[in-house]
Design a protein around this motif. Structure first.
Motif, PDB file in Angstrom:
ATOM      1  N   ILE A  17       0.828  -1.211   0.000  1.00 48.58           N
ATOM      2  CA  ILE A  17       0.000   0.000   0.000  1.00 48.58           C
ATOM      3  C   ILE A  17       0.860   1.258   0.000  1.00 48.58           C
ATOM      4  CG2 ILE A  17      -1.869   1.232   1.158  1.00 48.58           C
ATOM      5  CD1 ILE A  17      -2.614  -1.496  -0.059  1.00 48.58           C
ATOM      6  N   TYR A  18       2.030   1.235   0.617  1.00 49.50           N
ATOM      7  CA  TYR A  18       2.920   2.394   0.590  1.00 49.50           C
ATOM      8  C   TYR A  18       3.792   2.437  -0.669  1.00 49.50           C
ATOM      9  CZ  TYR A  18       2.010   3.340   5.588  1.00 49.50           C
ATOM     10  OH  TYR A  18       1.429   3.650   6.793  1.00 49.50           O
ATOM     11  N   SER A  19       3.774   1.375  -1.444  1.00 51.33           N
ATOM     12  CA  SER A  19       4.684   1.285  -2.592  1.00 51.33           C
ATOM     13  C   SER A  19       4.070   1.946  -3.827  1.00 51.33           C
ATOM     14  CB  SER A  19       5.001  -0.179  -2.901  1.00 51.33           C
ATOM     15  OG  SER A  19       3.903  -0.805  -3.536  1.00 51.33           O
ATOM     16  N   ASP A  20       4.835   1.925  -4.925  1.00 57.41           N
ATOM     17  CA  ASP A  20       4.350   2.478  -6.194  1.00 57.41           C
ATOM     18  C   ASP A  20       3.289   1.608  -6.856  1.00 57.41           C
ATOM     19  OD1 ASP A  20       5.919   4.722  -6.034  1.00 57.41           O
ATOM     20  OD2 ASP A  20       7.520   3.952  -7.319  1.00 57.41           O
ATOM     21  N   PHE A  21       2.997   0.461  -6.267  1.00 54.73           N
ATOM     22  CA  PHE A  21       1.967  -0.420  -6.820  1.00 54.73           C
ATOM     23  C   PHE A  21       0.632   0.313  -6.922  1.00 54.73           C
ATOM     24  CE2 PHE A  21      -1.238  -3.857  -5.746  1.00 54.73           C
ATOM     25  CZ  PHE A  21      -1.296  -4.373  -7.037  1.00 54.73           C
ATOM     26  N   GLN A 235       8.893  -4.642  -2.007  1.00 53.87           N
ATOM     27  CA  GLN A 235       9.526  -4.186  -0.775  1.00 53.87           C
ATOM     28  C   GLN A 235      10.970  -3.721  -0.932  1.00 53.87           C
ATOM     29  OE1 GLN A 235       8.944  -8.177   0.962  1.00 53.87           O
ATOM     30  NE2 GLN A 235      10.985  -7.980   1.842  1.00 53.87           N
ATOM     31  N   PHE A 236      11.635  -4.113  -2.031  1.00 52.44           N
ATOM     32  CA  PHE A 236      13.011  -3.666  -2.239  1.00 52.44           C
ATOM     33  C   PHE A 236      13.103  -2.418  -3.111  1.00 52.44           C
ATOM     34  CE2 PHE A 236      13.328  -8.322  -1.525  1.00 52.44           C
ATOM     35  CZ  PHE A 236      14.086  -8.287  -0.354  1.00 52.44           C
ATOM     36  N   GLU A 237      11.987  -1.956  -3.634  1.00 54.19           N
ATOM     37  CA  GLU A 237      11.999  -0.781  -4.508  1.00 54.19           C
ATOM     38  C   GLU A 237      12.404   0.492  -3.780  1.00 54.19           C
ATOM     39  OE1 GLU A 237       8.554  -1.836  -7.818  1.00 54.19           O
ATOM     40  OE2 GLU A 237       8.132  -0.417  -6.214  1.00 54.19           O
ATOM     41  N   PHE A 238      12.061   0.572  -2.503  1.00 55.81           N
ATOM     42  CA  PHE A 238      12.310   1.796  -1.754  1.00 55.81           C
ATOM     43  C   PHE A 238      13.794   2.170  -1.732  1.00 55.81           C
ATOM     44  CE2 PHE A 238       8.581  -0.267   0.366  1.00 55.81           C
ATOM     45  CZ  PHE A 238       7.619   0.632  -0.077  1.00 55.81           C
ATOM     46  N   TYR A 239      14.665   1.180  -1.852  1.00 53.84           N
ATOM     47  CA  TYR A 239      16.105   1.447  -1.810  1.00 53.84           C
ATOM     48  C   TYR A 239      16.593   2.218  -3.034  1.00 53.84           C
ATOM     49  CZ  TYR A 239      16.177  -1.812   2.095  1.00 53.84           C
ATOM     50  OH  TYR A 239      15.940  -2.424   3.299  1.00 53.84           O
ATOM     51  N   VAL A 375      21.096  -5.508  -1.582  1.00 52.13           N
ATOM     52  CA  VAL A 375      20.670  -4.516  -2.578  1.00 52.13           C
ATOM     53  C   VAL A 375      21.759  -3.469  -2.773  1.00 52.13           C
ATOM     54  CG1 VAL A 375      18.999  -2.691  -3.093  1.00 52.13           C
ATOM     55  CG2 VAL A 375      18.208  -4.858  -2.129  1.00 52.13           C
ATOM     56  N   TYR A 376      22.396  -3.075  -1.671  1.00 51.79           N
ATOM     57  CA  TYR A 376      23.502  -2.110  -1.730  1.00 51.79           C
ATOM     58  C   TYR A 376      24.867  -2.804  -1.760  1.00 51.79           C
ATOM     59  CZ  TYR A 376      20.215   1.697  -0.634  1.00 51.79           C
ATOM     60  OH  TYR A 376      19.180   2.610  -0.657  1.00 51.79           O
ATOM     61  N   ASN A 377      24.839  -4.122  -2.045  1.00 50.05           N
ATOM     62  CA  ASN A 377      26.066  -4.918  -2.137  1.00 50.05           C
ATOM     63  C   ASN A 377      26.885  -4.863  -0.850  1.00 50.05           C
ATOM     64  OD1 ASN A 377      27.816  -6.723  -3.356  1.00 50.05           O
ATOM     65  ND2 ASN A 377      28.936  -5.156  -4.490  1.00 50.05           N
ATOM     66  N   LYS A 378      26.194  -4.993   0.281  1.00 54.22           N
ATOM     67  CA  LYS A 378      26.860  -4.981   1.587  1.00 54.22           C
ATOM     68  C   LYS A 378      26.736  -6.360   2.226  1.00 54.22           C
ATOM     69  CE  LYS A 378      26.236  -0.053   2.357  1.00 54.22           C
ATOM     70  NZ  LYS A 378      25.854   0.997   3.322  1.00 54.22           N
ATOM     71  N   PRO A 379      27.740  -6.763   3.024  1.00 55.36           N
ATOM     72  CA  PRO A 379      27.767  -8.131   3.558  1.00 55.36           C
ATOM     73  C   PRO A 379      26.842  -8.349   4.742  1.00 55.36           C
ATOM     74  CG  PRO A 379      29.691  -6.925   4.311  1.00 55.36           C
ATOM     75  CD  PRO A 379      28.966  -6.010   3.356  1.00 55.36           C
ATOM     76  N   VAL A 448      14.771 -13.223  -5.690  1.00 55.52           N
ATOM     77  CA  VAL A 448      13.822 -12.189  -6.101  1.00 55.52           C
ATOM     78  C   VAL A 448      14.038 -11.817  -7.566  1.00 55.52           C
ATOM     79  CG1 VAL A 448      12.785  -9.970  -5.511  1.00 55.52           C
ATOM     80  CG2 VAL A 448      14.101 -11.200  -3.790  1.00 55.52           C
ATOM     81  N   ARG A 449      12.950 -11.685  -8.293  1.00 51.84           N
ATOM     82  CA  ARG A 449      13.008 -11.253  -9.692  1.00 51.84           C
ATOM     83  C   ARG A 449      13.707  -9.908  -9.811  1.00 51.84           C
ATOM     84  NH1 ARG A 449      10.742  -7.437 -12.515  1.00 51.84           N
ATOM     85  NH2 ARG A 449      10.328  -7.691 -14.738  1.00 51.84           N
ATOM     86  N   HIS A 450      14.575  -9.790 -10.820  1.00 50.34           N
ATOM     87  CA  HIS A 450      15.262  -8.538 -11.132  1.00 50.34           C
ATOM     88  C   HIS A 450      14.764  -8.002 -12.468  1.00 50.34           C
ATOM     89  CE1 HIS A 450      17.791  -9.518  -7.773  1.00 50.34           C
ATOM     90  NE2 HIS A 450      18.647  -8.539  -8.021  1.00 50.34           N
ATOM     91  N   PRO A 451      14.836  -6.700 -12.706  1.00 51.35           N
ATOM     92  CA  PRO A 451      15.364  -5.661 -11.823  1.00 51.35           C
ATOM     93  C   PRO A 451      14.417  -5.358 -10.659  1.00 51.35           C
ATOM     94  CG  PRO A 451      14.533  -4.674 -13.830  1.00 51.35           C
ATOM     95  CD  PRO A 451      14.454  -6.153 -14.028  1.00 51.35           C
ATOM     96  N   LEU A 452      14.970  -5.070  -9.525  1.00 52.87           N
ATOM     97  CA  LEU A 452      14.191  -4.883  -8.309  1.00 52.87           C
ATOM     98  C   LEU A 452      13.356  -3.609  -8.323  1.00 52.87           C
ATOM     99  CD1 LEU A 452      16.963  -5.815  -5.704  1.00 52.87           C
ATOM    100  CD2 LEU A 452      15.028  -7.246  -6.372  1.00 52.87           C
ATOM    101  N   GLU A 453      13.833  -2.606  -9.045  1.00 51.48           N
ATOM    102  CA  GLU A 453      13.230  -1.283  -8.918  1.00 51.48           C
ATOM    103  C   GLU A 453      11.895  -1.109  -9.634  1.00 51.48           C
ATOM    104  OE1 GLU A 453      16.931  -0.712 -11.636  1.00 51.48           O
ATOM    105  OE2 GLU A 453      16.243  -2.064 -10.050  1.00 51.48           O
ATOM    106  N   ASN A 454      11.443  -2.107 -10.403  1.00 52.41           N
ATOM    107  CA  ASN A 454      10.148  -1.928 -11.085  1.00 52.41           C
ATOM    108  C   ASN A 454       9.188  -3.089 -10.861  1.00 52.41           C
ATOM    109  OD1 ASN A 454      11.248  -3.904 -12.656  1.00 52.41           O
ATOM    110  ND2 ASN A 454      11.250  -2.750 -14.573  1.00 52.41           N
TER     111      ASN A 454
END
Length: 470
Positions: A17-21, A235-239, A375-379, A448-454
């Motif tokens: 509900i808070y997302s771009d969906f 849920q990963f789009e916000f990043y 998502v930010y390539n951090k360990p 998770v399906r990529h690309p994450l941002e859409n």
């Protein structure tokens, strides 16, 4: 076109509900209607975020299954869990059957369900017959009949359930089926399918990945492969949205963190993981042994639905090392902590984004936060030892859960196999992050399906296609 979104609790609010969906559906000229069981404060927060994109809000009617329906549903759940454990050859899956209760009536009901479930699990056709029996019982419920009237007036083109495990949505789906309204559900999380938490049956199922599609098709043979759509998760789009990002100095100053120090994020699980405070204390003890000049600070994010005081002792003991950044999740009524009374504030998205953006490594017990940091390539460092001896809770069981099999043959995370190695592992992750979980991006791409941002657009487009197809 008109779509009804089912929001059975506050968890679905943040990711969908808070997302771009919502924006994607609105731009496609859908009239969006929410059927919900969330408090009025959550509705006000949603309206502040989405404005007039959502045209109507309806409360999901109070629904009581009845003893027979409850026994049938629990029997099916138990049977599915046993069946899934056999098919997947995973002995940890039966741990998701919660047959214990201090309430004598509930205890007896679950014991009966467990006995029936054990019998019907022997043959898959028996499970299907019991599930059809449950659907029949729900279809005859008085609430279902009243919902038929409501939906006949609304005449939606599609109904999407935003959390597949919610029992209170079953009458709505039953009513929709009677009226031949197309229905679908998201599978909310990457670990949900083997747990037998699919209450109703739908025309379409929206999953995160090829992996989940294969799993759903394997465990629910009656679900046709073409009806399972791979759409990822919003849920990963916000990043990827700069509007949620805050300057590091400002973010750290607000929470009394030092922007010049390396930062270890400890992300805690909910109360079903009983020794989170022990792990946090171990982490603090070992990090405090590092000389002050090189010592990192610890940013602590608790599980959003954990409002307990179990971490207070550790927080008070390490005021100059441990800094809580509490999630902005709210309880609508101070007198009632029922799950439906809990909902996320919109600001929690920014809190989480900046926690991940400005931390250098995350430490936890098998949390999905490993993916957030990837998502930010951090360990990520997974805790892999029992902090309390002779406990019935075993870490080896956690990492034997089905969803962690997705890590096989991948160097996805680093492992903290004892308290004694915490300091060295943390220092390695801070000094040479590329040496910890070098396959973390491959793992994320597998899950998770990529690309994450859409992914919001992907889900919306699938629904548009389903609504316009003959």
């Amino acid at each position: 076109m008109k779509i009804v979104l089912l929001v059975p609790d506050g968890v679905a609010v943040r990711n969908y509900i808070y997302s771009d969906f919502i924006k994607e559906l609105h731009q496609a000229h859908f009239e969006i209607i929410l059927y919900h069981q969330i408090p009025e404060q959550a509705i006000q927060e949603i309206q502040n975020v989405q404005g007039n994109r959502i045209s109507q809000f309806h409360v999901i009617p109070g629904f009581k299954e009845g003893v027979l329906a409850r026994v049938v549903r629990e029997s099916c759940s138990c049977a599915r869990i046993k069946y899934n454990a056999t098919v997947l050859q995973n002995k940890t899956i039966p741990k998701f059957w919660n047959g214990k209760s201090t309430n004598i009536k509930r205890f007896l009901l679950l014991r009966i369900a467990e006995l029936i479930g054990s019998i019907i699990s022997k043959k898959y056709s028996f499970i299907l017959k019991f599930e059809k029996w449950y659907d029949l019982l729900i279809s005859k419920n008085s609430i279902t009949k009243s919902l038929e009237i409501d939906l006949s007036k609304l005449q939606p083109d599609y109904i999407l359930n935003l959390h597949q495990r919610a029992v209170n949505t079953a009458p709505i789906i039953a009513a929709a089926n009677k009226l031949y309204i197309k229905t679908g559900t998201v599978i909310f999380s990457w670990d949900n399918i083997p747990k037998a938490r699919l209450v109703s049956r739908y025309d379409s199922y929206f999953v995160w990945s090829d992996l989940m599609k294969s799993e759903l098709n394997t465990l629910y043979k009656e679900i046709q492969y073409p009806s399972i759509q791979i759409v990822g998760t919003p849920q990963f789009e916000f990043y990827f949205n700069n509007n949620f990002q805050i300057n590091k100095e400002d973010f750290f100053k607000f929470f009394n963190l030092n922007p010049n120090k390396k930062t270890v994020c400890f992300s805690a699980n909910d109360a079903t993981s009983p020794y989170e405070a022990n792990y946090l204390e171990d982490l603090c003890e070992e990090i405090s042994k590092i000389d002050e000049v090189n010592r990192p600070q610890i940013l602590f994010r608790r599980c959003p639905v954990d409002f307990s005081n179990r971490f207070d002792k550790v927080i008070n003991a390490y005021p100059n090392l441990l800094f809580p950044v509490s999630p902005d999740w709210r309880i609508a009524s101070v007198d009632q902590k029922a799950f439906i009374e809990i909902f996320p504030g919109f600001s929690d998205i920014s809190l989480l984004v900046n926690t991940v953006l400005h931390s250098d490594v995350v430490v936890n017990l098998g949390s999905t936060m490993a993916h957030d940091f990837a998502v930010y390539n951090k360990p990520c460092l997974y805790l892999n030892y029992d902090p309390v001896e002779n406990s019935s809770f075993k870490v080896c069981d956690v990492f034997a859960f089905q969803h962690f099999r997705s890590m096989e043959k991948l160097d996805a995370v680093g492992w903290i196999n004892s308290k004694a190695v915490i300091m060295n592992k943390v220092q390695q992750a801070l000094d040479r992050p590329e040496s910890i979980g070098s396959d973390r991006l491959k793992w994320l791409q597998k899950v998770v399906r990529h690309p994450l941002e859409n992914n919001s657009r992907t889900l919306a487009n699938e629904i548009i296609n389903l609504c316009t197809s003959v």
